[in-house]
Design a protein around this motif. Structure first.
Motif, PDB file in Angstrom:
ATOM      1  N   LYS A  48       0.831  -1.208   0.000  1.00  0.00           N
ATOM      2  CA  LYS A  48       0.000   0.000   0.000  1.00  0.00           C
ATOM      3  C   LYS A  48       0.865   1.257   0.000  1.00  0.00           C
ATOM      4  N   GLU A  49       1.997   1.195   0.646  1.00  0.00           N
ATOM      5  CA  GLU A  49       2.887   2.355   0.696  1.00  0.00           C
ATOM      6  C   GLU A  49       3.356   2.745  -0.706  1.00  0.00           C
ATOM      7  N   VAL A  50       3.662   1.738  -1.529  1.00  0.00           N
ATOM      8  CA  VAL A  50       4.093   2.006  -2.897  1.00  0.00           C
ATOM      9  C   VAL A  50       2.934   2.576  -3.713  1.00  0.00           C
ATOM     10  N   GLN A  51       1.736   2.009  -3.537  1.00  0.00           N
ATOM     11  CA  GLN A  51       0.552   2.508  -4.247  1.00  0.00           C
ATOM     12  C   GLN A  51       0.304   3.975  -3.907  1.00  0.00           C
ATOM     13  N   ASP A  52       0.425   4.308  -2.626  1.00  0.00           N
ATOM     14  CA  ASP A  52       0.193   5.686  -2.200  1.00  0.00           C
ATOM     15  C   ASP A  52       1.235   6.626  -2.788  1.00  0.00           C
ATOM     16  N   LYS A  53       2.474   6.171  -2.787  1.00  0.00           N
ATOM     17  CA  LYS A  53       3.563   7.005  -3.298  1.00  0.00           C
ATOM     18  C   LYS A  53       3.438   7.226  -4.801  1.00  0.00           C
ATOM     19  N   VAL A  54       3.020   6.192  -5.508  1.00  0.00           N
ATOM     20  CA  VAL A  54       2.822   6.308  -6.950  1.00  0.00           C
ATOM     21  C   VAL A  54       1.675   7.266  -7.248  1.00  0.00           C
ATOM     22  N   GLY A  55       0.600   7.165  -6.469  1.00  0.00           N
ATOM     23  CA  GLY A  55      -0.533   8.079  -6.629  1.00  0.00           C
ATOM     24  C   GLY A  55      -1.717   7.433  -7.328  1.00  0.00           C
ATOM     25  N   TYR A  56      -2.895   8.019  -7.126  1.00  0.00           N
ATOM     26  CA  TYR A  56      -4.142   7.462  -7.634  1.00  0.00           C
ATOM     27  C   TYR A  56      -4.773   8.371  -8.692  1.00  0.00           C
ATOM     28  N   GLU A  57      -5.317   7.727  -9.729  1.00  0.00           N
ATOM     29  CA  GLU A  57      -6.037   8.419 -10.795  1.00  0.00           C
ATOM     30  C   GLU A  57      -5.255   9.616 -11.345  1.00  0.00           C
ATOM     31  N   CYS A  58      -3.955   9.404 -11.569  1.00  0.00           N
ATOM     32  CA  CYS A  58      -3.115  10.505 -12.036  1.00  0.00           C
ATOM     33  C   CYS A  58      -2.291  10.151 -13.274  1.00  0.00           C
ATOM     34  N   TYR A  59      -2.569   8.980 -13.887  1.00  0.00           N
ATOM     35  CA  TYR A  59      -1.774   8.562 -15.045  1.00  0.00           C
ATOM     36  C   TYR A  59      -2.646   8.414 -16.291  1.00  0.00           C
ATOM     37  N   ASP A  60      -2.159   9.011 -17.368  1.00  0.00           N
ATOM     38  CA  ASP A  60      -2.835   8.890 -18.652  1.00  0.00           C
ATOM     39  C   ASP A  60      -2.566   7.535 -19.291  1.00  0.00           C
ATOM     40  N   ILE A  61      -1.374   6.993 -19.020  1.00  0.00           N
ATOM     41  CA  ILE A  61      -1.001   5.677 -19.538  1.00  0.00           C
ATOM     42  C   ILE A  61      -0.290   4.905 -18.445  1.00  0.00           C
ATOM     43  N   VAL A  62      -0.660   3.642 -18.269  1.00  0.00           N
ATOM     44  CA  VAL A  62       0.115   2.695 -17.468  1.00  0.00           C
ATOM     45  C   VAL A  62       0.579   1.595 -18.413  1.00  0.00           C
ATOM     46  N   VAL A  63       1.886   1.312 -18.415  1.00  0.00           N
ATOM     47  CA  VAL A  63       2.430   0.249 -19.251  1.00  0.00           C
ATOM     48  C   VAL A  63       3.074  -0.796 -18.340  1.00  0.00           C
ATOM     49  N   ALA A  64       2.832  -2.057 -18.661  1.00  0.00           N
ATOM     50  CA  ALA A  64       3.374  -3.157 -17.860  1.00  0.00           C
ATOM     51  C   ALA A  64       3.793  -4.289 -18.791  1.00  0.00           C
ATOM     52  N   ASN A  65       5.087  -4.479 -18.931  1.00  0.00           N
ATOM     53  CA  ASN A  65       5.636  -5.558 -19.748  1.00  0.00           C
ATOM     54  C   ASN A  65       6.087  -6.663 -18.795  1.00  0.00           C
ATOM     55  N   ILE A  66       5.124  -7.454 -18.354  1.00  0.00           N
ATOM     56  CA  ILE A  66       5.327  -8.442 -17.291  1.00  0.00           C
ATOM     57  C   ILE A  66       4.630  -9.734 -17.701  1.00  0.00           C
ATOM     58  N   LEU A  67       4.938 -10.830 -17.025  1.00  0.00           N
ATOM     59  CA  LEU A  67       4.296 -12.098 -17.320  1.00  0.00           C
ATOM     60  C   LEU A  67       2.790 -12.037 -17.091  1.00  0.00           C
ATOM     61  N   ALA A  68       2.054 -12.851 -17.849  1.00  0.00           N
ATOM     62  CA  ALA A  68       0.593 -12.861 -17.776  1.00  0.00           C
ATOM     63  C   ALA A  68       0.089 -13.099 -16.355  1.00  0.00           C
ATOM     64  N   GLU A  69       0.721 -14.018 -15.645  1.00  0.00           N
ATOM     65  CA  GLU A  69       0.273 -14.354 -14.290  1.00  0.00           C
ATOM     66  C   GLU A  69       0.377 -13.145 -13.364  1.00  0.00           C
ATOM     67  N   VAL A  70       1.408 -12.304 -13.572  1.00  0.00           N
ATOM     68  CA  VAL A  70       1.555 -11.097 -12.763  1.00  0.00           C
ATOM     69  C   VAL A  70       0.522 -10.052 -13.186  1.00  0.00           C
ATOM     70  N   LEU A  71       0.266  -9.957 -14.480  1.00  0.00           N
ATOM     71  CA  LEU A  71      -0.722  -8.998 -14.976  1.00  0.00           C
ATOM     72  C   LEU A  71      -2.113  -9.265 -14.402  1.00  0.00           C
ATOM     73  N   VAL A  72      -2.448 -10.533 -14.217  1.00  0.00           N
ATOM     74  CA  VAL A  72      -3.759 -10.887 -13.650  1.00  0.00           C
ATOM     75  C   VAL A  72      -3.914 -10.270 -12.262  1.00  0.00           C
ATOM     76  N   ASN A  73      -2.855 -10.295 -11.465  1.00  0.00           N
ATOM     77  CA  ASN A  73      -2.904  -9.715 -10.118  1.00  0.00           C
ATOM     78  C   ASN A  73      -2.712  -8.200 -10.137  1.00  0.00           C
ATOM     79  N   LEU A  74      -1.970  -7.704 -11.109  1.00  0.00           N
ATOM     80  CA  LEU A  74      -1.688  -6.272 -11.189  1.00  0.00           C
ATOM     81  C   LEU A  74      -2.905  -5.466 -11.636  1.00  0.00           C
TER      82      LEU A  74
END
Length: 336
Positions: free
Chosen positions: A254-280
């Protein structure tokens, strides 16, 4: 200098997934041994005067990872101490972690034998020896070039990305990275604020800024990514006000989520394995603005439906699915 070599016997179809999985526990710079014939592009980029004929592909692959030994020190068990991700550990601990990750992978894919052997090696410069195989190449009109090569006169009109992958993933050569790059170029505007989850060498965030994005934030689990990102930022003239780097797990912390911020990104990109994307995905939807774009890749083709379902379950609208080789990219939008 001495190193412990962890060698995994697997199959060629599992190479990329195993490498990506073990990267998350700190094992980097995989040495791959297989009999898969090289493509014409690989021959051009990697080898000189290679023999035209090789042994017949038997589908078997060996993946080797090297971990530095700490000189002159042993633990209470009498075993040498190893340095992994800046922390001390032992061969037994690493072996146990590798075996656990391999067994988890068996639940959803064939990894072949999956055996692991350990041996000690000396005096190898494994971090730098690979440089003889990594050369400049292009992604559409972008020239990707390492620091030890010069830009040729005929390439001066291209957009030039100076990238040294070092011990962090991300050179732009992999299909998944190229899928992300093309999607980013399509959706980035001068107003774009971007979040790159699993930034690695920083290539996607850095290129996004070069494409015209206003600001980028990157997160990664591996502290080694910090130095790689900083060096690549400096090489491309990216200032610290334009690209902020954070270490931590945005899915669970949660600390990382708070630091990153909420509803403030026009684009989120994630080049990660499918299994991680399901949880992300159900987490990261809260970082996106309304109308924001979610670009994913790292998805092996038979996991496409799994990721699409996860994206839709999070309330996102799938805009497009693109393929390159055996890899897939899913792009979606947050409409509410």
């Amino acid at each position: 200098m001495k190193w412990m070599k962890f060698k995994i016997k697997t199959i060629t179809d599992a190479e990329d997934v195993i490498i990506s999985t073990l990267y998350d526990i700190g094992l980097e710079g995989a040495q791959i041994e297989d009999k898969v014939p090289l493509t014409a592009l690989e021959k051009e980029q990697m080898f000189v005067d290679i023999l035209p004929d090789g042994p017949e592909d038997d589908g078997i692959a060996y993946l080797s990872f090297f971990v530095e030994e700490k000189e002159g020190e042993t633990g209470e068990d009498g075993c040498g101490r190893l340095i992994l991700g800046g922390e001390e550990t032992t061969a037994d601990v690493i072996l146990e972690n590798v075996k656990r990750e391999l067994e988890d992978l068996r639940c959803f894919m064939d990894i072949g034998e999956g055996s692991v052997s350990i041996e000690e090696t000396e005096d190898i410069d494994w971090i730098n020896n690979w440089k003889q195989y990594f050369h400049q190449f292009t992604i559409d009109d972008v020239l990707v070039i390492p620091s030890w090569e010069e830009v040729e006169p005929e390439d001066t009109d291209k957009m030039i990305l100076h990238i040294d992958p070092g011990t962090a993933f991300g050179t732009g050569m992999h299909d998944t990275t190229q899928l992300c790059i093309r999607a980013l170029r399509k959706y980035i505007t001068p107003k774009t604020t971007l979040l790159d989850v699993g930034t690695g060498s920083g290539i996607l965030a850095i290129l996004s800024l070069m494409f015209g994005a206003k600001r980028a934030v990157g997160t990664d689990l591996d502290p080694c990514a910090v130095d790689a990102v900083r060096e690549n930022m400096e090489a491309n003239g990216i200032g610290p006000d334009d690209f902020t780097m954070m270490i931590g797990n945005i899915i669970t912390e949660k600390e990382v989520q708070d630091k990153v911020g909420y509803e403030c990104y026009d684009i989120v990109v994630a080049n990660i394995l499918a299994e991680v994307l399901v949880n992300l995905t159900p987490v990261i939807v809260h970082q996106l603005k309304k109308g924001g774009i979610y670009i994913t890749s790292g998805i092996i083709d038979d996991k496409e439906e799994t990721v699409v379902k996860a994206v839709e379950a999070a309330g996102l609208e799938v805009l497009e699915v693109n393929c390159q080789g055996e890899w897939v990219s899913v792009t979606a939008r947050k409409n509410s």
